[in-house]
Write a protein that holds these residues in place. Sequence first.
Motif, mmCIF file in Angstrom:
data_model
loop_
_atom_site.group_PDB
_atom_site.id
_atom_site.type_symbol
_atom_site.label_atom_id
_atom_site.label_comp_id
_atom_site.label_asym_id
_atom_site.label_seq_id
_atom_site.Cartn_x
_atom_site.Cartn_y
_atom_site.Cartn_z
ATOM 1 N N TYR A 51 0.853 -1.187 0.000
ATOM 2 C CA TYR A 51 0.000 0.000 0.000
ATOM 3 C C TYR A 51 0.891 1.238 0.000
ATOM 4 O O TYR A 51 1.827 1.349 0.802
ATOM 5 C CB TYR A 51 -0.940 -0.028 1.203
ATOM 6 C CG TYR A 51 -1.888 -1.204 1.148
ATOM 7 C CD1 TYR A 51 -3.094 -1.118 0.473
ATOM 8 C CD2 TYR A 51 -1.533 -2.427 1.733
ATOM 9 C CE1 TYR A 51 -3.946 -2.217 0.395
ATOM 10 C CE2 TYR A 51 -2.379 -3.525 1.652
ATOM 11 C CZ TYR A 51 -3.587 -3.412 0.972
ATOM 12 O OH TYR A 51 -4.422 -4.506 0.869
ATOM 13 N N ASN B 164 -3.219 12.514 -2.707
ATOM 14 C CA ASN B 164 -4.353 12.386 -1.799
ATOM 15 C C ASN B 164 -5.047 11.032 -1.964
ATOM 16 O O ASN B 164 -6.255 10.897 -1.774
ATOM 17 C CB ASN B 164 -5.364 13.521 -2.029
ATOM 18 C CG ASN B 164 -5.965 13.489 -3.424
ATOM 19 O OD1 ASN B 164 -5.469 12.792 -4.300
ATOM 20 N ND2 ASN B 164 -7.030 14.241 -3.620
ATOM 21 N N THR B 165 -4.258 10.010 -2.321
ATOM 22 C CA THR B 165 -4.826 8.680 -2.509
ATOM 23 C C THR B 165 -3.933 7.617 -1.885
ATOM 24 O O THR B 165 -2.787 7.868 -1.516
ATOM 25 C CB THR B 165 -4.978 8.338 -4.007
ATOM 26 O OG1 THR B 165 -3.678 8.285 -4.604
ATOM 27 C CG2 THR B 165 -5.827 9.369 -4.724
ATOM 28 N N SER C 40 -2.707 3.799 -3.082
ATOM 29 C CA SER C 40 -2.686 2.798 -4.148
ATOM 30 C C SER C 40 -2.347 1.443 -3.549
ATOM 31 O O SER C 40 -1.539 1.353 -2.621
ATOM 32 C CB SER C 40 -1.652 3.161 -5.218
ATOM 33 O OG SER C 40 -1.966 4.406 -5.815
ATOM 34 N N SER D 21 -8.225 0.477 -6.907
ATOM 35 C CA SER D 21 -7.131 1.363 -6.523
ATOM 36 C C SER D 21 -7.136 2.523 -7.522
ATOM 37 O O SER D 21 -7.271 2.306 -8.731
ATOM 38 C CB SER D 21 -5.810 0.604 -6.621
ATOM 39 O OG SER D 21 -4.756 1.311 -6.098
ATOM 40 N N GLN D 22 -7.261 3.697 -7.091
ATOM 41 C CA GLN D 22 -6.782 4.340 -5.875
ATOM 42 C C GLN D 22 -7.927 4.654 -4.912
ATOM 43 O O GLN D 22 -9.029 4.954 -5.340
ATOM 44 C CB GLN D 22 -6.054 5.629 -6.238
ATOM 45 C CG GLN D 22 -4.948 5.372 -7.257
ATOM 46 C CD GLN D 22 -4.473 6.645 -7.943
ATOM 47 O OE1 GLN D 22 -5.161 7.632 -8.026
ATOM 48 N NE2 GLN D 22 -3.268 6.591 -8.477
ATOM 49 N N PHE D 23 -7.569 4.634 -3.595
ATOM 50 C CA PHE D 23 -8.561 4.830 -2.558
ATOM 51 C C PHE D 23 -8.389 6.214 -1.916
ATOM 52 O O PHE D 23 -7.383 6.874 -2.097
ATOM 53 C CB PHE D 23 -8.424 3.730 -1.503
ATOM 54 C CG PHE D 23 -8.511 2.344 -2.082
ATOM 55 C CD1 PHE D 23 -9.731 1.774 -2.360
ATOM 56 C CD2 PHE D 23 -7.359 1.628 -2.382
ATOM 57 C CE1 PHE D 23 -9.817 0.492 -2.913
ATOM 58 C CE2 PHE D 23 -7.424 0.359 -2.929
ATOM 59 C CZ PHE D 23 -8.662 -0.218 -3.200
ATOM 60 N N MET D 24 -9.344 6.620 -1.116
ATOM 61 C CA MET D 24 -9.416 7.909 -0.411
ATOM 62 C C MET D 24 -9.992 8.987 -1.316
ATOM 63 O O MET D 24 -10.256 8.778 -2.495
ATOM 64 C CB MET D 24 -8.059 8.355 0.156
ATOM 65 C CG MET D 24 -7.557 7.471 1.292
ATOM 66 S SD MET D 24 -6.105 8.132 2.115
ATOM 67 C CE MET D 24 -6.804 9.535 2.991
ATOM 68 N N GLY D 25 -10.151 10.197 -0.698
ATOM 69 C CA GLY D 25 -10.749 11.305 -1.421
ATOM 70 C C GLY D 25 -9.903 12.549 -1.365
ATOM 71 O O GLY D 25 -8.841 12.619 -1.975
ATOM 72 N N ASP D 26 -10.340 13.556 -0.583
ATOM 73 C CA ASP D 26 -9.645 14.835 -0.548
ATOM 74 C C ASP D 26 -8.553 14.905 0.506
ATOM 75 O O ASP D 26 -7.766 15.843 0.519
ATOM 76 C CB ASP D 26 -10.655 15.966 -0.283
ATOM 77 C CG ASP D 26 -11.676 16.082 -1.408
ATOM 78 O OD1 ASP D 26 -11.281 15.784 -2.555
ATOM 79 O OD2 ASP D 26 -12.824 16.460 -1.133
ATOM 80 N N ASN E 120 -4.449 11.586 8.246
ATOM 81 C CA ASN E 120 -4.858 12.593 7.268
ATOM 82 C C ASN E 120 -4.340 13.952 7.729
ATOM 83 O O ASN E 120 -4.941 14.607 8.583
ATOM 84 C CB ASN E 120 -6.380 12.619 7.136
ATOM 85 C CG ASN E 120 -6.951 11.245 6.812
ATOM 86 O OD1 ASN E 120 -6.459 10.557 5.921
ATOM 87 N ND2 ASN E 120 -7.979 10.837 7.545
#
Length: 503
Positions: A318, A323-324, A326, A344-349, A368
């Motif tokens: 990982y 801002n992600t 992978s 993949s890719q995960f997360m947002g802002d 974060n």
Amino acid sequence: MYKNNYLHPRTLILIDVIALLLIVSCLLPMPVHAADSTVPSWQGVWQGTIGKSKVMVCLAANGKSAYKYQRHQTDIPLSRHGEEWEESVNGVVSGVWRLSEAQGGSLEGDWQNPQSQRTLPIRLKKIVDADNSVPCETRAYKSGVSGDASAVSVPGTAVTVNAGNAKRPEYAYVVNIGDGTISAYSINSATGALTQVADSQLVAGASSITINPAGTFAYVATTKGDISIYRINPNTGALTQIEGSSVAVGKYPITVTVNPSGNIAYVTSNDSQTISQTILTYSINAKTGALTLIPGSPLMLKEGISSFTINPAGTFAYVATGNTISAYRINVTTGTLLTPVSGSQFMGDAVPGSLAINPAGTFVYVTNINEDSVSTYRINANTGVLTLVKGSPITAGKSPITVTVNPAGTFTYVANMGDNTISAYRITTTGTLTPIAGSPFYVSRQPQSVTISHAGTFLYIANTNNDSVSACRINAVTGTLTEVESSPFSAGYGPQSVTVVQP
């Protein structure tokens, strides 16, 4: 008529006096005022401090100038450039000195790291006068800085192994990015206290350190663009660099991660400060620790890498970028990273700062930085896909930078560099985090990195702005933190990362 030629007696006396004066003048030494006036006031041997660390300094107008720290007694060359002095380690400029005029046997100024621009005060007192043209060759300088021997000795209990049930010694290593050193400590298993070992290392531009699972080798990433490899003495914790082992890995290596089997190393590197981020994969020689690049490496990425971790099974990697997050499947035979997992890719802002996976390999925890929070993701053991856990993210302190999980998988700790605290959480069976009573805990100035002893009894924190390492006892039932006696412990300049090993 006969002329009588003779000198008057007074004239003879005068001649005798003049002759005597000429003889005396020939015997007297010639004056050397011009030479004395050119000796600079700063020339000589000095003793004092840079920041909090004791140093011995030798300065010469012509010839060798250098200084050394009490803790490692290794000469660091100094060269004068106009009104400034530059220090260098292995050919890399590691600091700039700016000194005022010496007054009354005192010399003051400041030291600055050319990369981070961090500044520390210099305070020196003269111990050998300026008329000595080779101060670095004097006994006063060569004898080194006297100090408390207990500060650099290894306690006998840390290396005594009793047959059958004795605990193995445990050590902590801290990378000090401000002065390019690695501080090495033995850990008192009963109290958690740190005692610095005698031969902490100078490593120019050291930025991170990673230990293989067996605890036999240390891998140090440097700003010179290479990975230096050290052998760990299991009885003392001392590091010895393996000759010819350094490997060039790109302009800006960030981290080294060794897989759970200890046979593969992953190096994250930024070939420039803005573009061309890479992950290089190396096989590890079990006997020598040497790295060999695996065919098909490196993997190229488009965004900057902030963190890299592997699940305990060694099947997925990982990577926190931009801002992600992978995720990649790992070929368990070759160690190479294959195509990204589905989704993949995960997360947002949010901007991920650090990743930590629990010992069971079921959850990954992410700091974060820009949202002052911590996210929890469930890991699918078959596909590697991440799913955000209900109730996540949870509030942390200001600017959470690193996260770690205890060996039992029951508590998580986060270093908040923005408000000088450690957030502590209990991990539930669903992976969610619940703040522990008393959290966040104040530690020191700008905690940058956290790690936990192998027994899970102590938490260690690298404090960047306090040049120290804090040690806290972990309550096994509640997870609360209590700082141990004599904490924080002195480190080098700008400690950035801390790791613990039990060979």
